[in-house]
Write a protein that holds these residues in place. Sequence first.
Motif, PDB file in Angstrom:
ATOM      1  N   THR A   1     -37.295 -34.566  -3.003  1.00 31.62           N
ATOM      2  CA  THR A   1     -38.708 -34.909  -3.136  1.00 31.62           C
ATOM      3  C   THR A   1     -38.931 -35.845  -4.311  1.00 31.62           C
ATOM      4  O   THR A   1     -38.170 -35.854  -5.273  1.00 31.62           O
ATOM      5  CB  THR A   1     -39.573 -33.644  -3.308  1.00 31.62           C
ATOM      6  OG1 THR A   1     -40.946 -34.024  -3.409  1.00 31.62           O
ATOM      7  CG2 THR A   1     -39.187 -32.867  -4.549  1.00 31.62           C
ATOM      8  N   GLN A   2     -39.978 -36.638  -4.212  1.00 37.00           N
ATOM      9  CA  GLN A   2     -40.405 -37.473  -5.324  1.00 37.00           C
ATOM     10  C   GLN A   2     -41.573 -36.829  -6.069  1.00 37.00           C
ATOM     11  O   GLN A   2     -42.034 -37.361  -7.067  1.00 37.00           O
ATOM     12  CB  GLN A   2     -40.822 -38.867  -4.813  1.00 37.00           C
ATOM     13  CG  GLN A   2     -39.671 -39.660  -4.273  1.00 37.00           C
ATOM     14  CD  GLN A   2     -40.073 -41.065  -3.891  1.00 37.00           C
ATOM     15  OE1 GLN A   2     -40.999 -41.631  -4.448  1.00 37.00           O
ATOM     16  NE2 GLN A   2     -39.364 -41.640  -2.937  1.00 37.00           N
ATOM     17  N   ASN A   3     -42.043 -35.698  -5.572  1.00 39.41           N
ATOM     18  CA  ASN A   3     -43.151 -34.999  -6.220  1.00 39.41           C
ATOM     19  C   ASN A   3     -42.689 -34.431  -7.557  1.00 39.41           C
ATOM     20  O   ASN A   3     -41.545 -34.011  -7.700  1.00 39.41           O
ATOM     21  CB  ASN A   3     -43.666 -33.866  -5.345  1.00 39.41           C
ATOM     22  CG  ASN A   3     -44.305 -34.375  -4.072  1.00 39.41           C
ATOM     23  OD1 ASN A   3     -44.662 -35.533  -3.971  1.00 39.41           O
ATOM     24  ND2 ASN A   3     -44.435 -33.502  -3.096  1.00 39.41           N
TER      25      ASN A   3
ATOM     26  N   ASP B   1     -44.743 -32.078  -9.186  1.00 42.13           N
ATOM     27  CA  ASP B   1     -45.655 -30.963  -9.441  1.00 42.13           C
ATOM     28  C   ASP B   1     -45.052 -29.582  -9.198  1.00 42.13           C
ATOM     29  O   ASP B   1     -45.696 -28.569  -9.419  1.00 42.13           O
ATOM     30  CB  ASP B   1     -46.920 -31.115  -8.606  1.00 42.13           C
ATOM     31  CG  ASP B   1     -46.650 -31.204  -7.109  1.00 42.13           C
ATOM     32  OD1 ASP B   1     -45.502 -30.967  -6.684  1.00 42.13           O
ATOM     33  OD2 ASP B   1     -47.601 -31.520  -6.376  1.00 42.13           O
TER      34      ASP B   1
ATOM     35  N   HIS C   1     -42.918 -27.686  -4.092  1.00 40.21           N
ATOM     36  CA  HIS C   1     -41.893 -27.229  -3.143  1.00 40.21           C
ATOM     37  C   HIS C   1     -41.244 -25.934  -3.615  1.00 40.21           C
ATOM     38  O   HIS C   1     -41.007 -25.025  -2.822  1.00 40.21           O
ATOM     39  CB  HIS C   1     -40.829 -28.305  -2.932  1.00 40.21           C
ATOM     40  CG  HIS C   1     -41.349 -29.531  -2.265  1.00 40.21           C
ATOM     41  ND1 HIS C   1     -41.813 -29.524  -0.975  1.00 40.21           N
ATOM     42  CD2 HIS C   1     -41.502 -30.795  -2.722  1.00 40.21           C
ATOM     43  CE1 HIS C   1     -42.221 -30.740  -0.646  1.00 40.21           C
ATOM     44  NE2 HIS C   1     -42.042 -31.535  -1.699  1.00 40.21           N
TER      45      HIS C   1
ATOM     46  N   GLU D   1     -35.498 -32.908  -7.373  1.00 38.92           N
ATOM     47  CA  GLU D   1     -36.711 -33.634  -7.770  1.00 38.92           C
ATOM     48  C   GLU D   1     -36.282 -34.968  -8.379  1.00 38.92           C
ATOM     49  O   GLU D   1     -35.825 -35.021  -9.520  1.00 38.92           O
ATOM     50  CB  GLU D   1     -37.519 -32.789  -8.757  1.00 38.92           C
ATOM     51  CG  GLU D   1     -38.012 -31.507  -8.105  1.00 38.92           C
ATOM     52  CD  GLU D   1     -38.449 -30.449  -9.099  1.00 38.92           C
ATOM     53  OE1 GLU D   1     -39.471 -29.813  -8.821  1.00 38.92           O
ATOM     54  OE2 GLU D   1     -37.770 -30.256 -10.117  1.00 38.92           O
TER      55      GLU D   1
ATOM     56  N   ASP E   1     -48.910 -40.310 -13.396  1.00 40.26           N
ATOM     57  CA  ASP E   1     -47.525 -40.025 -13.013  1.00 40.26           C
ATOM     58  C   ASP E   1     -46.835 -39.043 -13.952  1.00 40.26           C
ATOM     59  O   ASP E   1     -45.650 -38.759 -13.818  1.00 40.26           O
ATOM     60  CB  ASP E   1     -46.711 -41.311 -12.930  1.00 40.26           C
ATOM     61  CG  ASP E   1     -46.567 -42.018 -14.267  1.00 40.26           C
ATOM     62  OD1 ASP E   1     -47.151 -41.556 -15.272  1.00 40.26           O
ATOM     63  OD2 ASP E   1     -45.877 -43.046 -14.308  1.00 40.26           O
TER      64      ASP E   1
END
Length: 86
Positions: free
Chosen positions: A3-5, A7, A10, A20, A64
């Motif tokens: 994932t590029q998230n 937060d 996941h 991540e 970001d």
Amino acid sequence: MVTQNVDGLHRRAGSTHVVELHGASDRVVCLSCGQVFARQSVADRLAELNPQVDLDVAIRLAPDGDVAVEDVDAMVIPSCTVCGGS
């Protein structure tokens, strides 16, 4: 899961094998020893070490997760509680 998230969503949803790509905004890693800390605990220590600084003004959080610090030389940066590094 890749994932590029940043937060942690996941992991909170129960995924166990998460990569991540851009790190995570809820954790801070010591660059010397690799110890991982909750971001809030580091933020609390930063506030405790800098009572003269209005951190809401001195540190601007970007969408970001990056931050811009007005005068980093005027601030005491918390050292790692494990190795003493940063």
